[in-house]
Write an enzyme that holds these catalytic residues in place. Structure first.
Site, PDB file in Angstrom:
ATOM      1  N   CYS A 142       3.594  -4.114  16.448  1.00 14.09           N
ATOM      2  CA  CYS A 142       2.911  -3.105  17.271  1.00 14.09           C
ATOM      3  C   CYS A 142       1.433  -3.519  17.353  1.00 14.09           C
ATOM      4  O   CYS A 142       0.821  -3.839  16.329  1.00 14.09           O
ATOM      5  CB  CYS A 142       3.055  -1.716  16.658  1.00 14.09           C
ATOM      6  SG  CYS A 142       4.787  -1.269  16.430  1.00 14.09           S
ATOM      7  N   SER A 164       8.223   6.742  16.154  1.00 13.43           N
ATOM      8  CA  SER A 164       6.886   6.311  16.571  1.00 13.43           C
ATOM      9  C   SER A 164       6.976   5.998  18.062  1.00 13.43           C
ATOM     10  O   SER A 164       7.402   4.912  18.439  1.00 13.43           O
ATOM     11  CB  SER A 164       6.472   5.039  15.823  1.00 13.43           C
ATOM     12  OG  SER A 164       6.369   5.320  14.454  1.00 13.43           O
ATOM     13  N   LEU A 165       6.600   6.959  18.863  1.00 13.12           N
ATOM     14  CA  LEU A 165       6.789   6.800  20.317  1.00 13.12           C
ATOM     15  C   LEU A 165       5.537   6.168  20.946  1.00 13.12           C
ATOM     16  O   LEU A 165       5.623   5.133  21.593  1.00 13.12           O
ATOM     17  CB  LEU A 165       7.093   8.165  20.934  1.00 13.12           C
ATOM     18  CG  LEU A 165       7.685   8.150  22.334  1.00 13.12           C
ATOM     19  CD1 LEU A 165       9.040   7.467  22.362  1.00 13.12           C
ATOM     20  CD2 LEU A 165       7.809   9.574  22.886  1.00 13.12           C
ATOM     21  N   HIS A 166       4.416   6.813  20.791  1.00 13.66           N
ATOM     22  CA  HIS A 166       3.088   6.283  21.146  1.00 13.66           C
ATOM     23  C   HIS A 166       2.869   5.971  22.626  1.00 13.66           C
ATOM     24  O   HIS A 166       1.824   5.408  22.984  1.00 13.66           O
ATOM     25  CB  HIS A 166       2.733   5.035  20.322  1.00 13.66           C
ATOM     26  CG  HIS A 166       2.870   5.228  18.851  1.00 13.66           C
ATOM     27  ND1 HIS A 166       2.463   6.368  18.206  1.00 13.66           N
ATOM     28  CD2 HIS A 166       3.386   4.422  17.887  1.00 13.66           C
ATOM     29  CE1 HIS A 166       2.720   6.267  16.903  1.00 13.66           C
ATOM     30  NE2 HIS A 166       3.292   5.104  16.682  1.00 13.66           N
ATOM     31  N   ASN A 190      -7.031   5.348  13.684  1.00 11.98           N
ATOM     32  CA  ASN A 190      -7.990   4.800  12.722  1.00 11.98           C
ATOM     33  C   ASN A 190      -8.330   3.385  13.175  1.00 11.98           C
ATOM     34  O   ASN A 190      -7.509   2.488  13.017  1.00 11.98           O
ATOM     35  CB  ASN A 190      -7.340   4.696  11.333  1.00 11.98           C
ATOM     36  CG  ASN A 190      -7.641   5.902  10.458  1.00 11.98           C
ATOM     37  OD1 ASN A 190      -8.749   6.413  10.466  1.00 11.98           O
ATOM     38  ND2 ASN A 190      -6.649   6.343   9.719  1.00 11.98           N
ATOM     39  N   CYS A 250       5.299  -6.660   8.182  1.00  6.39           N
ATOM     40  CA  CYS A 250       6.179  -6.076   9.200  1.00  6.39           C
ATOM     41  C   CYS A 250       6.289  -7.032  10.378  1.00  6.39           C
ATOM     42  O   CYS A 250       5.296  -7.620  10.799  1.00  6.39           O
ATOM     43  CB  CYS A 250       5.627  -4.734   9.667  1.00  6.39           C
ATOM     44  SG  CYS A 250       6.740  -3.904  10.817  1.00  6.39           S
ATOM     45  N   CYS A 281      -2.592   2.168   8.121  1.00 10.57           N
ATOM     46  CA  CYS A 281      -1.589   1.454   7.358  1.00 10.57           C
ATOM     47  C   CYS A 281      -1.828  -0.054   7.406  1.00 10.57           C
ATOM     48  O   CYS A 281      -2.012  -0.640   8.450  1.00 10.57           O
ATOM     49  CB  CYS A 281      -0.269   1.923   7.948  1.00 10.57           C
ATOM     50  SG  CYS A 281       1.033   0.833   8.172  1.00 10.57           S
ATOM     51  N   GLU A 318       9.281  -1.580   8.856  1.00  8.12           N
ATOM     52  CA  GLU A 318      10.192  -0.769   9.669  1.00  8.12           C
ATOM     53  C   GLU A 318      11.365  -0.377   8.752  1.00  8.12           C
ATOM     54  O   GLU A 318      12.176  -1.233   8.379  1.00  8.12           O
ATOM     55  CB  GLU A 318      10.660  -1.594  10.881  1.00  8.12           C
ATOM     56  CG  GLU A 318      11.865  -1.046  11.612  1.00  8.12           C
ATOM     57  CD  GLU A 318      11.773   0.433  12.008  1.00  8.12           C
ATOM     58  OE1 GLU A 318      10.771   0.825  12.628  1.00  8.12           O
ATOM     59  OE2 GLU A 318      12.713   1.178  11.679  1.00  8.12           O
ATOM     60  N   CYS A 332      -1.494  -2.001  15.057  1.00  9.79           N
ATOM     61  CA  CYS A 332      -1.197  -1.715  13.654  1.00  9.79           C
ATOM     62  C   CYS A 332      -1.608  -2.850  12.718  1.00  9.79           C
ATOM     63  O   CYS A 332      -1.163  -3.992  12.877  1.00  9.79           O
ATOM     64  CB  CYS A 332       0.297  -1.444  13.523  1.00  9.79           C
ATOM     65  SG  CYS A 332       0.824  -1.293  11.816  1.00  9.79           S
ATOM     66  N   GLU A 337       0.830  -1.210   0.000  1.00 10.36           N
ATOM     67  CA  GLU A 337       0.000   0.000   0.000  1.00 10.36           C
ATOM     68  C   GLU A 337       0.861   1.255   0.000  1.00 10.36           C
ATOM     69  O   GLU A 337       1.885   1.302   0.677  1.00 10.36           O
ATOM     70  CB  GLU A 337      -0.829   0.055   1.287  1.00 10.36           C
ATOM     71  CG  GLU A 337      -1.859  -1.009   1.397  1.00 10.36           C
ATOM     72  CD  GLU A 337      -2.632  -0.895   2.705  1.00 10.36           C
ATOM     73  OE1 GLU A 337      -3.233  -1.892   3.108  1.00 10.36           O
ATOM     74  OE2 GLU A 337      -2.625   0.187   3.320  1.00 10.36           O
ATOM     75  N   CYS A 394       3.320   8.614   1.167  1.00  8.57           N
ATOM     76  CA  CYS A 394       3.728   7.760   2.283  1.00  8.57           C
ATOM     77  C   CYS A 394       4.113   6.397   1.699  1.00  8.57           C
ATOM     78  O   CYS A 394       3.281   5.696   1.136  1.00  8.57           O
ATOM     79  CB  CYS A 394       2.584   7.641   3.282  1.00  8.57           C
ATOM     80  SG  CYS A 394       2.998   6.556   4.648  1.00  8.57           S
TER      81      CYS A 394
HETATM   82  S1  SF4 Z   1       3.534   0.630  13.386  1.00  7.08           S
HETATM   83 FE1  SF4 Z   1       5.181   0.464  11.840  1.00  7.08          FE
HETATM   84  S2  SF4 Z   1       6.741  -0.758  12.929  1.00  7.08           S
HETATM   85 FE2  SF4 Z   1       4.828  -1.075  14.075  1.00  7.08          FE
HETATM   86  S3  SF4 Z   1       3.914  -2.958  13.180  1.00  7.08           S
HETATM   87 FE3  SF4 Z   1       3.065  -1.164  12.076  1.00  7.08          FE
HETATM   88  S4  SF4 Z   1       4.369  -0.925  10.268  1.00  7.08           S
HETATM   89 FE4  SF4 Z   1       5.479  -2.199  11.728  1.00  7.08          FE
END
Ligand code: SF4
Length: 341
Positions: A114, A212-214, A288, A110, A331, A158, A117, A90, A103
């Site tokens: 996370c 990407s701290l979150h 999202n 991945c 994503c 990543e 995600c 994507e 993007c």
């Molecule tokens: S946020 Fe980024 S690093 Fe984390 S699982 Fe999704 S794509 Fe991978």
């Protein structure tokens, strides 16, 4: 056959020299392909017949195959590309006042896991090659007949787990006869691979870094981002300080607001203490929702309070407008649906 888009300018110079041609041919070719958008070697009139025939046999200049395109009511466009091996990836085009931003996805799937995600729902099957990174932008430019002015490596994958290809991609898109995207308009976003943050700081390119701290502490970050077990939050913050020391460039902290998880005012306080003194700004992102996960989006009033709490405590922050939620802009969502798993 290889792709033309796989070569940095120096890589192309070496390739041509090894095959009996002149290094200056590389710049001529870059100008034809990236500036003139020419995809037919025979129309490249200042290139010798000999070289044109060689290129015809050895390097393709093809766009990615577009599997499908989804347009959001807010102008965000999401592409699903099908790669030569059948993998789906994507890529998202966003339109802002200041230009067009793509993007880019860096891996097929991945492995970072996370927990919020959708990209991580499908494990990494491979890294993307340089040409597959570059062609996400060139294909969109050709398809939309636009000039892309900004790029973020923030899609699936990543980037620092596919380090050298991402660095070469930046060299191609930043080069004066390449896609000519200014280094300050290119951002790489990592979930916090500490040794690579330091390596990136020392590269001879001036693109930006986003983390990407979150989460404001190890307790929450361990729960939502597995990578924190390998590189705890203090190590990530120290790497950011070292990065600034070397580059002098401001860092962006990405922070997805998850209802009841990381969005309390005490978390805003903790976050501001954590990053105080770093030249940075915090990009607060509305979540999202993804069907497969239990996370919910923080409501807008609460998100505004979180934002105000940060700014009250002297932290530069923005609260990002939600984009493309009507086309599964989170994503990895489209690909996941399409793979029908
Ligand atoms: S946020 Fe980024 S690093 Fe984390 S699982 Fe999704 S794509 Fe991978």
């Amino acid at each position: 056959m290889q792709s033309f888009y796989n070569f940095t300018i120096n890589g192309l110079k070496s390739y041509l020299t090894e095959n009996g041609f002149k290094p200056y041919n590389a710049d001529q070719l870059y100008k034809w392909v990236y500036e003139q958008k020419e995809t037919d070697y025979h129309k490249m009139t200042n290139i010798s017949k000999n070289l044109r025939e060689f290129l015809e046999k050895n390097l393709t200049i093809e766009d990615l195959e577009i599997d499908s395109v989804y347009e959001s009511s807010d102008g965000t466009v999401k592409y699903l590309f099908k790669l030569e091996d059948g993998s789906l990836i994507e890529t998202v085009l966003m339109t802002y006042d200041y230009g067009k931003s793509v993007c880019v996805t860096s891996q097929v799937g991945c492995n970072m896991g996370c927990s919020f995600c959708a990209s991580g729902l499908l494990k990494k099957s491979r890294d993307l090659q340089v040409h597959e990174l570059v062609r996400q932008i060139t294909t969109i430019e050709h398809h939309q007949k636009i000039k892309v002015t900004h790029s973020v490596v923030m899609g699936t994958g990543e980037p620092f787990d596919n380090y050298q290809n991402v660095i070469d991609f930046i060299k191609v898109i930043n080069y004066k006869h390449g896609l000519q995207i200014g280094a300050r308009h290119i951002t790489v976003s990592t979930c916090g691979i500490v040794p690579k943050i330091l390596e990136y700081a020392k590269e001879d390119i001036k693109s930006n870094l986003a983390i990407s701290l979150h989460a404001p502490n190890n307790y929450i970050r361990n729960k939502i981002m597995k990578i924190n077990m390998a590189y705890p939050i203090q190590e990530v913050i120290q790497a950011c300080k070292d990065y600034f020391e070397v580059t002098g460039r401001r860092i962006t902290f990405e922070y997805i607001l998850l209802d009841g998880v990381n969005d309390k005012l005490e978390h805003a306080d903790e976050l501001s203490d954590l990053i105080r003194g770093i030249n940075a700004y915090v990009n607060l992102i509305p979540y999202n929702p993804v069907l497969e996960f239990h996370y919910r989006k923080t409501d807008p009033a609460k998100a505004s309070k979180f934002y105000l709490q940060l700014t009250k405590r002297g932290i530069n922050a923005t609260l990002r407008k939600e984009q493309g939620s009507d086309i599964d802009a989170a994503c990895g969502q489209l690909r996941y649906k399409k793979e029908d798993i």
